[in-house]
Design an enzyme around this catalytic site. Sequence first.
Site, PDB file in Angstrom:
ATOM      1  N   SER A 154    -106.664 -78.844 -15.631  1.00  0.00           N
ATOM      2  CA  SER A 154    -106.520 -79.941 -16.592  1.00  0.00           C
ATOM      3  C   SER A 154    -107.822 -80.720 -16.671  1.00  0.00           C
ATOM      4  CB  SER A 154    -105.392 -80.876 -16.141  1.00  0.00           C
ATOM      5  OG  SER A 154    -105.380 -82.076 -16.884  1.00  0.00           O
ATOM      6  N   TYR A 180    -102.913 -86.390  -8.973  1.00  0.00           N
ATOM      7  CA  TYR A 180    -102.845 -85.268  -9.916  1.00  0.00           C
ATOM      8  C   TYR A 180    -104.233 -84.677 -10.149  1.00  0.00           C
ATOM      9  CZ  TYR A 180    -101.886 -82.664 -14.220  1.00  0.00           C
ATOM     10  OH  TYR A 180    -101.773 -81.680 -15.170  1.00  0.00           O
TER      11      TYR A 180
END
Length: 307
Positions: A154, A180
Amino acid sequence: MSFGFETTAAEVLSGVDLTGKRAIVTGGASGIGIETARVFASAGAEVTIAVRNTEAGERVAADLIADTGNKQVSVAPLDLSEQDSVRAFAAGWDGPLHILVNNAGVMALPDLRRTPQGWELQFATNHLGHFALTTGLLPALRAAQGARVVAVSSSAHHFSPVVFDDIHFERREYEPWRAYGQSKTANILFAVEADRRWSGDGIRVNALHPGSIRTNLQRHVDPAELERLARETRAGEPRRMKTPQQGAATSVLLAASPAVDGIGGKYYEDCNEARPHTAGMTGVSAHALDPDAAARLWDLSYVLIGA
């Protein structure tokens, strides 16, 4: 044909025949995982959807068989946060494996959660689960004599390197996006080191950012929080959303397109190799391609999973 932001997964594999190839898609019952599995099945591959919720997986598999006419779509249980589940999946795999798409993940859990081992749950799921799965399937990947492994990362990797001194937030304050981001950096570092180790066996490994797509991945995040984060981090860039068909395109490119034959250890976005990060949320941060960090993470991951 040149590929870019608007390219769909089906366009990437137009004219590509995957008959005789075997593919695994983790998290293949939701979001871009469904479209990734669909395009593989449409191209003739034997596809295994590896998911926690096997009932949802069976529904998706039935839909894919009906849509593509390919009956070689199956479902297998896999909980990436549980190492016993990962080991059981790898031990149960028989024969060669040509394509492994490590697609499943959890995003920005609002509260600190830990596995029974004490691992922070996002790092445990997004990185350690896929690390154990891929290393456990290494004999099958070698047997394919030309396998590809894809790590779905990501742009959030910009938020944090791997903080080796406190990966599991035992001393520092937990923050959902740093946790994350650390796990997504780990995905890229895994691709760097795995490709270095395995390219001689014909296994190429790459990572990617699929783009911004509305999927179940964001189930733990308030939409207003996503918009706030977008405004604060994009340095004036417009936030362009992709469809699931577009979001799966870069995964499919790295998994099966002849356009990237012989390429490994890279990070892609919008179906092209990413440029070095300068501002906003595009490009790849240097900390995610650091070969020393990649090697350190690999050794640590082996210790943690008890390999």
